[in-house]
Design a protein around this motif. Structure first.
Motif, mmCIF file in Angstrom:
data_model
loop_
_atom_site.group_PDB
_atom_site.id
_atom_site.type_symbol
_atom_site.label_atom_id
_atom_site.label_comp_id
_atom_site.label_asym_id
_atom_site.label_seq_id
_atom_site.Cartn_x
_atom_site.Cartn_y
_atom_site.Cartn_z
ATOM 1 N N ASN A 133 94.100 9.245 -34.411
ATOM 2 C CA ASN A 133 94.506 9.868 -33.149
ATOM 3 C C ASN A 133 93.573 9.471 -32.010
ATOM 4 O O ASN A 133 94.021 9.215 -30.886
ATOM 5 N N GLU A 134 92.280 9.412 -32.302
ATOM 6 C CA GLU A 134 91.326 9.020 -31.261
ATOM 7 C C GLU A 134 91.534 7.563 -30.852
ATOM 8 O O GLU A 134 91.511 7.231 -29.659
ATOM 9 N N ASP A 135 91.777 6.677 -31.830
ATOM 10 C CA ASP A 135 92.043 5.267 -31.511
ATOM 11 C C ASP A 135 93.283 5.137 -30.630
ATOM 12 O O ASP A 135 93.298 4.375 -29.656
ATOM 13 N N PHE A 136 94.330 5.898 -30.973
ATOM 14 C CA PHE A 136 95.563 5.843 -30.191
ATOM 15 C C PHE A 136 95.329 6.336 -28.763
ATOM 16 O O PHE A 136 95.784 5.727 -27.792
ATOM 17 N N ARG A 137 94.590 7.448 -28.623
ATOM 18 C CA ARG A 137 94.317 7.981 -27.281
ATOM 19 C C ARG A 137 93.513 6.986 -26.448
ATOM 20 O O ARG A 137 93.816 6.764 -25.271
ATOM 21 N N ARG A 138 92.506 6.386 -27.022
ATOM 22 C CA ARG A 138 91.693 5.423 -26.282
ATOM 23 C C ARG A 138 92.534 4.225 -25.839
ATOM 24 O O ARG A 138 92.366 3.721 -24.722
ATOM 25 N N ASN A 139 93.422 3.772 -26.712
ATOM 26 C CA ASN A 139 94.289 2.650 -26.347
ATOM 27 C C ASN A 139 95.253 3.023 -25.225
ATOM 28 O O ASN A 139 95.532 2.211 -24.332
ATOM 29 N N ALA A 189 102.301 -14.351 -14.479
ATOM 30 C CA ALA A 189 102.190 -14.530 -15.933
ATOM 31 C C ALA A 189 100.874 -13.966 -16.459
ATOM 32 O O ALA A 189 100.818 -13.360 -17.536
ATOM 33 N N THR A 190 99.802 -14.159 -15.691
ATOM 34 C CA THR A 190 98.495 -13.623 -16.092
ATOM 35 C C THR A 190 98.525 -12.104 -16.139
ATOM 36 O O THR A 190 98.020 -11.479 -17.083
ATOM 37 N N ALA A 191 99.115 -11.483 -15.097
ATOM 38 C CA ALA A 191 99.214 -10.025 -15.057
ATOM 39 C C ALA A 191 100.050 -9.504 -16.224
ATOM 40 O O ALA A 191 99.695 -8.505 -16.869
ATOM 41 N N GLN A 192 101.171 -10.206 -16.511
ATOM 42 C CA GLN A 192 102.019 -9.783 -17.624
ATOM 43 C C GLN A 192 101.281 -9.900 -18.954
ATOM 44 O O GLN A 192 101.427 -9.049 -19.835
ATOM 45 N N ALA A 193 100.467 -10.942 -19.095
ATOM 46 C CA ALA A 193 99.711 -11.133 -20.335
ATOM 47 C C ALA A 193 98.692 -10.015 -20.538
ATOM 48 O O ALA A 193 98.503 -9.521 -21.654
ATOM 49 N N ARG A 194 98.028 -9.591 -19.437
ATOM 50 C CA ARG A 194 97.048 -8.505 -19.544
ATOM 51 C C ARG A 194 97.733 -7.194 -19.937
ATOM 52 O O ARG A 194 97.224 -6.453 -20.784
ATOM 53 N N ILE A 195 98.893 -6.930 -19.335
ATOM 54 C CA ILE A 195 99.621 -5.715 -19.678
ATOM 55 C C ILE A 195 100.129 -5.794 -21.121
ATOM 56 O O ILE A 195 100.074 -4.811 -21.883
ATOM 57 N N ALA A 196 100.624 -6.977 -21.508
ATOM 58 C CA ALA A 196 101.133 -7.149 -22.868
ATOM 59 C C ALA A 196 100.031 -6.926 -23.901
ATOM 60 O O ALA A 196 100.274 -6.338 -24.967
ATOM 61 N N GLU A 197 98.818 -7.367 -23.579
ATOM 62 C CA GLU A 197 97.690 -7.160 -24.496
ATOM 63 C C GLU A 197 97.411 -5.663 -24.668
ATOM 64 O O GLU A 197 97.204 -5.182 -25.778
ATOM 65 N N GLY A 198 97.417 -4.924 -23.544
ATOM 66 C CA GLY A 198 97.209 -3.482 -23.627
ATOM 67 C C GLY A 198 98.344 -2.788 -24.358
ATOM 68 O O GLY A 198 98.123 -1.867 -25.159
ATOM 69 N N ALA A 199 99.588 -3.214 -24.097
ATOM 70 C CA ALA A 199 100.740 -2.615 -24.766
ATOM 71 C C ALA A 199 100.686 -2.869 -26.274
ATOM 72 O O ALA A 199 101.087 -2.007 -27.074
ATOM 73 N N GLU A 200 100.193 -4.045 -26.667
ATOM 74 C CA GLU A 200 100.080 -4.359 -28.088
ATOM 75 C C GLU A 200 99.058 -3.439 -28.758
ATOM 76 O O GLU A 200 99.263 -2.997 -29.898
ATOM 77 N N GLY A 201 97.961 -3.143 -28.047
ATOM 78 C CA GLY A 201 96.975 -2.212 -28.595
ATOM 79 C C GLY A 201 97.568 -0.835 -28.810
ATOM 80 O O GLY A 201 97.327 -0.189 -29.844
ATOM 81 N N VAL A 202 98.372 -0.357 -27.839
ATOM 82 C CA VAL A 202 99.038 0.944 -27.985
ATOM 83 C C VAL A 202 100.032 0.897 -29.141
ATOM 84 O O VAL A 202 100.118 1.827 -29.955
ATOM 85 N N ARG A 203 100.808 -0.214 -29.231
ATOM 86 C CA ARG A 203 101.797 -0.329 -30.298
ATOM 87 C C ARG A 203 101.141 -0.304 -31.675
ATOM 88 O O ARG A 203 101.581 0.417 -32.581
ATOM 89 N N THR A 204 100.076 -1.087 -31.834
ATOM 90 C CA THR A 204 99.419 -1.189 -33.139
ATOM 91 C C THR A 204 98.822 0.142 -33.574
ATOM 92 O O THR A 204 99.061 0.610 -34.697
ATOM 93 N N SER A 205 98.041 0.761 -32.683
ATOM 94 C CA SER A 205 97.404 2.027 -33.053
ATOM 95 C C SER A 205 98.447 3.125 -33.241
ATOM 96 O O SER A 205 98.315 3.971 -34.129
ATOM 97 N N GLY A 206 99.515 3.125 -32.406
ATOM 98 C CA GLY A 206 100.575 4.112 -32.553
ATOM 99 C C GLY A 206 101.338 3.933 -33.854
ATOM 100 O O GLY A 206 101.674 4.915 -34.540
#
Length: 588
Positions: free
Chosen positions: A198-204, A229-246
């Motif tokens: 839960n803590e990992d998910f919240r931090r992400n 494309a750079t902005a989308q890549a940064r957001i995609a990286e963050g979204a992947e962290g949320v997806r994985t931990s979730g």
């Protein structure tokens, strides 16, 4: 840390989140106790209907009497009908307490955020702060709402089942007790792994929220440089962290919920078989109706325990959100004002007495032994290269920073002894890029003030060269300017900000690069408005464009945190020193 909030106190401890939740409920004990007392009546059909069913079956098996059938039917109807009114009452009582707890937490967070130092806000993303105030408080409300009901329901069912079974077939009471150790073991197995997930998910989520906020702020720059494309890549990286931990958290919760359901349903079936075996063999004297009653009770108990275990992930998320909220409510980086002297009036004298300042973890001080006396009504400008300490001087004068060496005197009184919130009521700031909130022009000009006459607002707009802005708009000063004033140009926003300063009639004025981002025409209008604003007021100015400060009473030249020159424009140019070289470089 206890934070006063609208007559109540909110105390949240991130190390003991469950204890904190109980303390929040205790603050509204009248509603909570009322809800707890109403709940057994509301939920009485849960434990009463198996008794009714058992008697009806026995009446059928025995062939009557029909009068008893009518009695038990009446009991069932009354028990079911009362549920509507008692459930509404329970909802009003308990959810009234939960929603008030949410409001108390949000108000406490807002009060705390207003008390934390500018240093805290400069190093903390506004998107993360928003997530804590909105999402985490909502998680706490959901946890209280979704966990409390099954816990109370299970308590009611267990109590009713134990009492009724003790009266009819007490030999089966030990079988019920098997559910308790099973529930404890399953709960322990979840808690051991769930907190970290839960803590990992919240931090992400907080990290992702920070990147989304950053993307929104940088959108014009991103589009201007073709960096989509750079902005989308940064957001995609963050979204992947949320997806994985979730996903990892979902899998853990799914395994736990499925295991809980299977184990408890097996136990329920075993109870039915044992009851039937006891009735058939005659080992225990029970009727067919009592077999059904025992099975129904055990089904209710195991179903209730299953329901409680199913919502435990929601409770774990709520406890993690309590820890998140506690990070703000217990943050020690406060601007200490409580108990200090209230500033009723300001003359405008400032004295920097051998002031030094070093930012945390900085290798060198930002200011070193600054000794400067600013007289009431005087205009003093600060110039120098980037990093020389100009903005630090303004932040010290505003009380956002406290000297790490020396002291700052306001009208002869040490600023460390004053409630600087009351001092700032006599101060106005015009930054490089003024921010307006999403409201009307009039609301932005009178922000924080009450009952301001229209004539005073109009005069402030005229003196700020902003009256023409209002006159050209279809709804006048009732026109909504959009988020951050997006419907106005930079020069228009700056003039509205000057009108906001004028309507307050401040004694001290701080100008931080107030014209550096404007075109020539807008700059001329803003400079003319600033001249009216500065008249008769103590004014501290930071400027890179030296042409804007020629009329200052004194110009202070800073370099690496030290004062290297002081004088008016003509004297400094004649001296041929650092200022003269800066002035020559800008002219050429």
């Amino acid at each position: 840390m206890t934070v006063a909030c609208r007559g109540s106190a909110v105390h949240v401890d991130g190390h003991h989140p469950l204890r904190s939740v109980l303390r929040l409920l205790r603050a509204h004990r009248a509603r909570v106790v009322g809800a707890v007392l109403v709940f057994p009546v509301k939920d009485s059909p849960q434990w009463l209907m198996p008794v009714v069913t058992a008697h009806v079956i026995d009446i059928v098996v025995d062939g009557g009497p029909l009068r008893d059938l009518g009695v038990w039917a009446a009991v069932a109807f009354v028990a079911l009908l009362q549920n509507y009114w008692t459930h509404v009452l329970y909802t009003k009582l308990f959810m009234g307490a939960v929603r008030q707890i949410g409001a108390d937490l949000r108000n406490a967070l807002t009060a705390r955020l207003q008390s934390l130092s500018i240093g805290f806000h400069s190093r903390t993303s506004s998107s993360i702060v928003q997530t804590k105030v909105v999402r985490d408080v909502e998680n706490i409300e959901l946890a209280l709402q979704q966990v409390t009901h099954p816990v109370l329901a299970q308590t009611t069912v267990v109590t009713g089942a134990i009492v009724m079974t003790a009266l009819s077939v007490p030999q089966f009471l030990p079988v019920y007790a098997l559910t308790i150790p099973l529930a404890v073991v399953l709960r322990w197995g979840l808690a051991r792994r769930s907190r970290q997930r839960n803590e990992d998910f919240r931090r992400n989520v907080e990290h992702f929220a920070s990147r989304v906020g950053e993307m929104a702020t940088l959108l014009p720059i991103t589009r201007a440089h073709g960096l989509e494309a750079t902005a989308q890549a940064r957001i995609a990286e963050g979204a992947e962290g949320v997806r994985t931990s979730g996903y990892e958290l979902d899998v853990l919760n799914g395994r736990f919920q499925s295991l809980s359901w299977v184990v408890l349903q097996l136990l329920s079936v075993s109870c039915l078989v044992i009851g039937a075996w006891a009735a058939v063999t005659g080992r225990v004297g029970i009727t067919p109706g009592e077999v059904v009653q025992l099975s129904a009770y055990f089904g209710l108990i195991t179903g209730g325990v299953t329901q409680v275990l199913m919502v435990l992930p929601v409770g774990q998320k709520g406890l993690e959100s309590v820890r998140s909220v506690a990070e703000v409510l217990t943050e020690p980086d406060l601007e200490e004002n409580a108990g200090k002297a209230v500033v009723a009036s300001v003359g405008g004298a400032l004295r920097f007495e051998h002031v030094g300042f070093r930012y945390p973890d900085a290798p060198e001080p930002a200011l070193l032994d600054v000794d400067l006396d600013v007289r009431p009504g005087e205009t003093v400008a600060f110039v120098g290269p980037s990093g020389s300490g100009k903005s630090t001087m303004l932040n010290l004068a505003l009380g956002f920073l406290r000297p790490t060496d020396g002291r700052l005197l306001l009208d002869g009184v040490d600023a460390a002894t004053l409630d600087l919130r009351t001092y700032r009521r006599h101060v106005s700031v015009v930054p490089q890029e003024s921010v307006l909130f999403e409201g009307s022009i009039r609301e932005n000009v009178t922000y924080g003030l009450h009952d301001v006459p229209d004539e005073r607002v109009r005069q402030a707009l005229v003196d700020a060269n902003a009256a023409e802005i209002v006159d050209d708009l279809p709804d006048g000063w009732h026109t909504v300017v959009g988020e951050r004033g997006a419907r106005l140009s930079g020069g228009q926003r700056q003039r509205i900000a000057i009108a906001r300063a004028l309507v307050r009639d401040p004694r001290v004025l701080l100008l931080d690069e107030a014209t550096s981002a404007l075109d020539s025409e807008s700059e001329a209008l803003v400079r003319d408005a600033l001249a009216r604003l500065m008249r008769g007021r103590t004014t501290l100015v930071v400027a890179h464009r030296l042409s804007t400060i020629r009329g200052a009473d004194r110009i202070v030249v800073l370099d690496h945190g030290r004062v290297v020159e002081v004088g008016d424009h003509d004297a400094l140019v004649a001296a041929g020193g650092r200022y003269a070289r800066l002035e020559h470089a800008q002219r050429t």
